[in-house]
Design a protein around this motif. Structure first.
Motif, short mmCIF file in Angstrom:
data_model
loop_
_atom_site.label_atom_id
_atom_site.label_comp_id
_atom_site.label_asym_id
_atom_site.label_seq_id
_atom_site.Cartn_x
_atom_site.Cartn_y
_atom_site.Cartn_z
N TYR A 95 -31.26 -3.99 -38.56
CA TYR A 95 -32.24 -5.06 -38.81
C TYR A 95 -32.18 -6.09 -37.69
O TYR A 95 -33.21 -6.49 -37.13
CB TYR A 95 -31.95 -5.78 -40.13
CG TYR A 95 -32.31 -5.02 -41.37
CD1 TYR A 95 -33.62 -5.02 -41.84
CD2 TYR A 95 -31.35 -4.33 -42.10
CE1 TYR A 95 -33.96 -4.34 -43.01
CE2 TYR A 95 -31.69 -3.65 -43.26
CZ TYR A 95 -32.99 -3.66 -43.71
OH TYR A 95 -33.33 -3.00 -44.85
N ILE A 96 -30.99 -6.53 -37.37
CA ILE A 96 -30.82 -7.59 -36.38
C ILE A 96 -31.16 -7.08 -34.98
O ILE A 96 -31.90 -7.73 -34.24
CB ILE A 96 -29.38 -8.13 -36.44
CG1 ILE A 96 -29.16 -8.78 -37.80
CG2 ILE A 96 -29.12 -9.13 -35.33
CD1 ILE A 96 -27.73 -9.04 -38.13
N HIS A 97 -30.64 -5.92 -34.63
CA HIS A 97 -30.88 -5.36 -33.30
C HIS A 97 -32.37 -5.17 -33.04
O HIS A 97 -32.89 -5.58 -32.00
CB HIS A 97 -30.13 -4.04 -33.14
CG HIS A 97 -30.41 -3.36 -31.84
ND1 HIS A 97 -31.41 -2.42 -31.70
CD2 HIS A 97 -29.85 -3.52 -30.62
CE1 HIS A 97 -31.45 -2.02 -30.44
NE2 HIS A 97 -30.52 -2.66 -29.77
N ASP A 98 -33.06 -4.54 -33.98
CA ASP A 98 -34.49 -4.28 -33.79
C ASP A 98 -35.28 -5.58 -33.66
O ASP A 98 -36.16 -5.70 -32.81
CB ASP A 98 -35.05 -3.46 -34.95
CG ASP A 98 -34.66 -2.00 -34.87
OD1 ASP A 98 -34.03 -1.60 -33.87
OD2 ASP A 98 -34.97 -1.25 -35.81
N TYR A 99 -34.97 -6.54 -34.50
CA TYR A 99 -35.72 -7.79 -34.45
C TYR A 99 -35.45 -8.55 -33.16
O TYR A 99 -36.36 -9.06 -32.52
CB TYR A 99 -35.42 -8.66 -35.66
CG TYR A 99 -36.32 -9.85 -35.73
CD1 TYR A 99 -37.61 -9.73 -36.25
CD2 TYR A 99 -35.92 -11.09 -35.25
CE1 TYR A 99 -38.46 -10.83 -36.29
CE2 TYR A 99 -36.77 -12.18 -35.29
CZ TYR A 99 -38.04 -12.04 -35.82
OH TYR A 99 -38.88 -13.12 -35.85
#
Length: 133
Positions: free
Chosen positions: A64-68
């Motif tokens: 979630y964090i990486h993609d965002y």
């Protein structure tokens, strides 16, 4: 305890609370997961390098964090899935909850989450090389 150490402890507590809300958001469509996980990353980055690295490398939360952070967007299918799960759960909740103020609050929260999701930039997912050939 020095002021700096106290601030680090407060940041860890706030980050952990935000992580709990983000985790609940995975299963409860009314709570948006990504903003809470980004808030967690913000507080962990400022308080504990170990917790921050645990979070961004976590097998579930890390994506979630990486993609965002990398794309500043979410895929269209994620937007659609979020809204398809959000509104039926809100409608069912409205049916079972007798208190009008709570119903209004649920509709306000769901509407805010919907606007937030729609306003997020939509990421076009990369095609596999084999599909492109």
């Amino acid at each position: 305890m020095t002021r700096h150490k106290l601030l680090k402890v407060i940041y860890i507590i706030i980050g952990s609370f935000s992580l709990a809300l983000g985790t609940i958001g995975i299963f409860l469509p009314v709570l948006p997961t990504t903003p809470f996980l980004l808030l967690t990353a913000y507080f962990y980055l400022r308080s504990s390098e170990r917790l921050y690295h645990w979070l961004v490398n976590h097998k579930v939360f890390g994506k979630y964090i990486h993609d965002y952070i990398k794309y500043r967007s979410i895929p269209l299918k994620t937007k659609i899935l979020a809204l398809v799960l959000l509104w039926p759960s809100i409608i069912v909740s409205l049916y079972f909850i007798p208190l009008f103020p709570v119903k209004v609050m649920l509709v306000c929260i769901a509407s805010t989450v919907t606007v937030y999701i729609i306003r997020l930039k939509t990421r076009v997912e990369e095609q596999n090389v084999e599909e492109a050939v």
